[in-house]
Design a protein around this motif. Structure first.
Motif, short mmCIF file in Angstrom:
data_model
loop_
_atom_site.label_atom_id
_atom_site.label_comp_id
_atom_site.label_asym_id
_atom_site.label_seq_id
_atom_site.Cartn_x
_atom_site.Cartn_y
_atom_site.Cartn_z
N LEU A 1 54.75 5.38 7.11
CA LEU A 1 55.40 5.29 5.69
C LEU A 1 55.45 6.52 4.86
O LEU A 1 54.36 7.05 4.63
N GLU A 2 56.74 6.76 4.55
CA GLU A 2 56.61 8.53 3.65
C GLU A 2 56.59 8.09 2.15
O GLU A 2 57.10 7.19 1.79
N VAL A 3 55.48 8.56 1.73
CA VAL A 3 55.23 8.41 0.23
C VAL A 3 55.27 9.84 -0.72
O VAL A 3 55.09 10.57 0.11
N PHE A 4 55.80 9.51 -1.89
CA PHE A 4 55.96 10.63 -2.82
C PHE A 4 55.37 10.41 -3.86
O PHE A 4 55.06 9.43 -4.45
N PRO A 5 54.65 11.53 -4.60
CA PRO A 5 54.03 11.37 -5.90
C PRO A 5 54.87 10.63 -6.87
O PRO A 5 56.05 10.88 -7.30
N ASP A 6 54.22 9.55 -7.64
CA ASP A 6 54.65 9.08 -8.66
C ASP A 6 55.97 8.21 -8.38
O ASP A 6 56.71 7.60 -9.13
N ALA A 7 56.04 7.72 -7.00
CA ALA A 7 57.30 6.83 -6.51
C ALA A 7 56.58 5.79 -5.86
O ALA A 7 55.36 5.80 -5.40
N SER A 8 56.92 4.41 -6.28
CA SER A 8 56.36 3.32 -5.90
C SER A 8 56.51 3.09 -4.31
O SER A 8 57.51 3.60 -3.85
N PHE A 9 55.47 2.57 -3.61
CA PHE A 9 55.65 2.35 -2.23
C PHE A 9 55.09 0.98 -1.84
O PHE A 9 54.24 0.39 -2.67
N LEU A 10 55.37 0.30 -0.91
CA LEU A 10 54.71 -1.33 -0.36
C LEU A 10 53.39 -0.99 0.22
O LEU A 10 53.37 -0.13 1.37
N ILE A 11 52.39 -1.46 -0.48
CA ILE A 11 51.26 -1.49 0.24
C ILE A 11 50.94 -2.60 1.14
O ILE A 11 50.33 -2.42 2.33
N GLY A 12 51.51 -3.63 0.86
CA GLY A 12 51.58 -5.15 1.98
C GLY A 12 51.89 -6.13 1.25
O GLY A 12 52.32 -6.16 0.07
N ALA A 13 51.77 -7.34 1.82
CA ALA A 13 52.15 -8.65 1.21
C ALA A 13 50.86 -9.19 0.86
O ALA A 13 49.96 -9.49 1.72
N PHE A 14 50.61 -9.80 -0.16
CA PHE A 14 49.64 -10.76 -0.97
C PHE A 14 49.94 -12.25 -0.94
O PHE A 14 51.11 -12.37 -1.33
N THR A 15 49.20 -13.00 -0.31
CA THR A 15 49.51 -14.69 -0.36
C THR A 15 48.26 -15.20 -0.99
O THR A 15 47.24 -15.07 -0.68
N HIS A 16 48.96 -16.01 -2.04
CA HIS A 16 47.76 -17.07 -2.37
C HIS A 16 48.17 -18.40 -1.86
O HIS A 16 49.49 -18.97 -2.23
N LEU A 17 47.37 -19.02 -1.02
CA LEU A 17 47.47 -20.17 -0.61
C LEU A 17 46.86 -21.15 -1.83
O LEU A 17 45.38 -21.33 -1.79
N ASN A 18 47.49 -21.59 -2.71
CA ASN A 18 47.26 -22.42 -3.69
C ASN A 18 47.15 -24.00 -3.15
O ASN A 18 48.16 -24.75 -3.23
N LYS A 19 45.91 -24.52 -3.18
CA LYS A 19 45.84 -26.04 -2.84
C LYS A 19 45.01 -26.61 -3.83
O LYS A 19 44.12 -26.00 -4.39
N PRO A 20 45.11 -27.82 -4.05
CA PRO A 20 44.11 -28.80 -4.71
C PRO A 20 42.88 -28.99 -4.29
O PRO A 20 42.71 -29.22 -3.15
N ILE A 21 41.85 -28.47 -4.92
CA ILE A 21 40.44 -28.26 -4.37
C ILE A 21 39.49 -29.01 -5.27
O ILE A 21 39.58 -28.97 -6.48
N ARG A 22 38.20 -29.08 -4.73
CA ARG A 22 37.06 -29.65 -5.60
C ARG A 22 36.20 -28.51 -5.36
O ARG A 22 36.08 -27.60 -4.40
N GLY A 23 34.94 -28.37 -6.13
CA GLY A 23 33.88 -27.40 -6.04
C GLY A 23 33.99 -25.99 -6.21
O GLY A 23 34.67 -25.81 -7.47
N THR A 24 33.65 -25.12 -5.48
CA THR A 24 33.82 -23.77 -5.76
C THR A 24 35.11 -23.26 -6.25
O THR A 24 36.12 -23.27 -5.34
N LEU A 25 35.09 -22.48 -7.32
CA LEU A 25 36.77 -22.02 -7.64
C LEU A 25 36.53 -20.50 -8.05
O LEU A 25 35.21 -20.09 -8.46
N LEU A 26 37.20 -19.72 -7.16
CA LEU A 26 37.40 -18.32 -7.36
C LEU A 26 37.56 -17.77 -8.82
O LEU A 26 38.31 -18.20 -9.42
N ARG A 27 36.81 -16.79 -9.19
CA ARG A 27 36.98 -15.97 -10.40
C ARG A 27 37.73 -14.44 -10.33
O ARG A 27 38.37 -14.19 -11.00
N GLU A 28 36.94 -13.84 -9.37
CA GLU A 28 37.44 -12.58 -9.08
C GLU A 28 37.41 -12.21 -7.37
O GLU A 28 36.48 -12.81 -6.77
N ALA A 29 38.25 -11.30 -6.93
CA ALA A 29 38.00 -10.94 -5.60
C ALA A 29 38.29 -9.41 -5.65
O ALA A 29 39.16 -8.98 -6.27
#
Length: 227
Positions: A57-85
């Motif tokens: 991947l060719e990148v240039f200063p001050d130009a946006s580029f794709l780092i990757g895909a972020f996925t949130h698997l959002n499911k109904p849960i009980r117990g431990t809840l994430l605050r930060e990662a």
């Protein structure tokens, strides 16, 4: 921060590697590309996943580029809840022996699924809140724990521009319940000492409704399901 040998005005990233390097509270999957947390309420555990962008991947200063895909698997849960990662991403540049590493901090806002009006200001069971109030995810760079790289005699660090989805760039996004919500994680080579531009304007409530209606991608703590 660590400085790397100089590069030309444009640079080629040969490999991008990313792994979740920490979380609050500590959840399953630290050290891998996928975090999982909570006790399933019938739909599986909630989670984060990172998939690196294709390289080279060719990148240039001050130009946006794709780092990757972020996925949130959002499911109904009980117990431990994430605050930060924390997501540690290593960028391998052509001509450099060592990787340039950036640490991105994700703030996670779990919302109360059954609230009449959701945290995004939109009524429940409509739009992105169709299956219960949407959660919010935001991401920022931990500059103190990130390396720099020299390009054309100027020192740069790999910053994060935000989440790209629905054709626009936002500093956070709302994620629909019972869905794998995917957004592009966009980065930028920013000069050391350079101020960040103003944050992208959050999507208004009307836009959230439209995205929900179109089944597009939709941050604090919530009760995901009755115990």
């Amino acid at each position: 921060m660590l400085a790397s040998p100089g590069l030309a005005a444009a640079a080629t990233i040969t490999t991008i590697d990313g792994a979740w390097s920490g979380s609050d509270p500590v959840v399953s999957g630290v050290g891998t590309d996928r975090l999982l947390w909570g006790e399933s309420a019938g739909y599986g555990q909630s989670g984060y996943r990172f998939d690196s962008a294709e390289t080279p991947l060719e990148v240039f200063p001050d130009a946006s580029f794709l780092i990757g895909a972020f996925t949130h698997l959002n499911k109904p849960i009980r117990g431990t809840l994430l605050r930060e990662a924390e997501l540690t991403v290593s960028f391998f540049f052509e001509g450099l022996a060592e990787a340039v590493t950036s640490v991105f901090v994700f703030d996670h806002f779990e919302t109360h699924n059954e609230a009449e009006t959701c945290a995004n200001g939109v009524d429940n069971y409509t739009g992105v809140n169709l299956k219960g109030c949407a959660d919010r995810v935001g991401a920022t760079l931990n500059e103190a724990r990130s390396d720099t790289v020299e390009i054309g005699g100027v020192s740069y660090y790999m910053d994060i521009s935000g989440f790209e989805y629905g054709g626009s760039l936002f500093d956070y996004f709302w994620t629909e319940e019972r869905r794998e919500n995917v957004a592009n994680l966009v980065g930028v080579l920013r000069a050391t000492g350079e101020q960040e531009p103003p944050s992208p304007v959050p999507l208004p409530a009307s836009g959230l409704l439209l995205i929900g209606a179109m089944a597009a991608l939709g941050y604090a703590r919530s009760k995901k399901a009755a115990a």
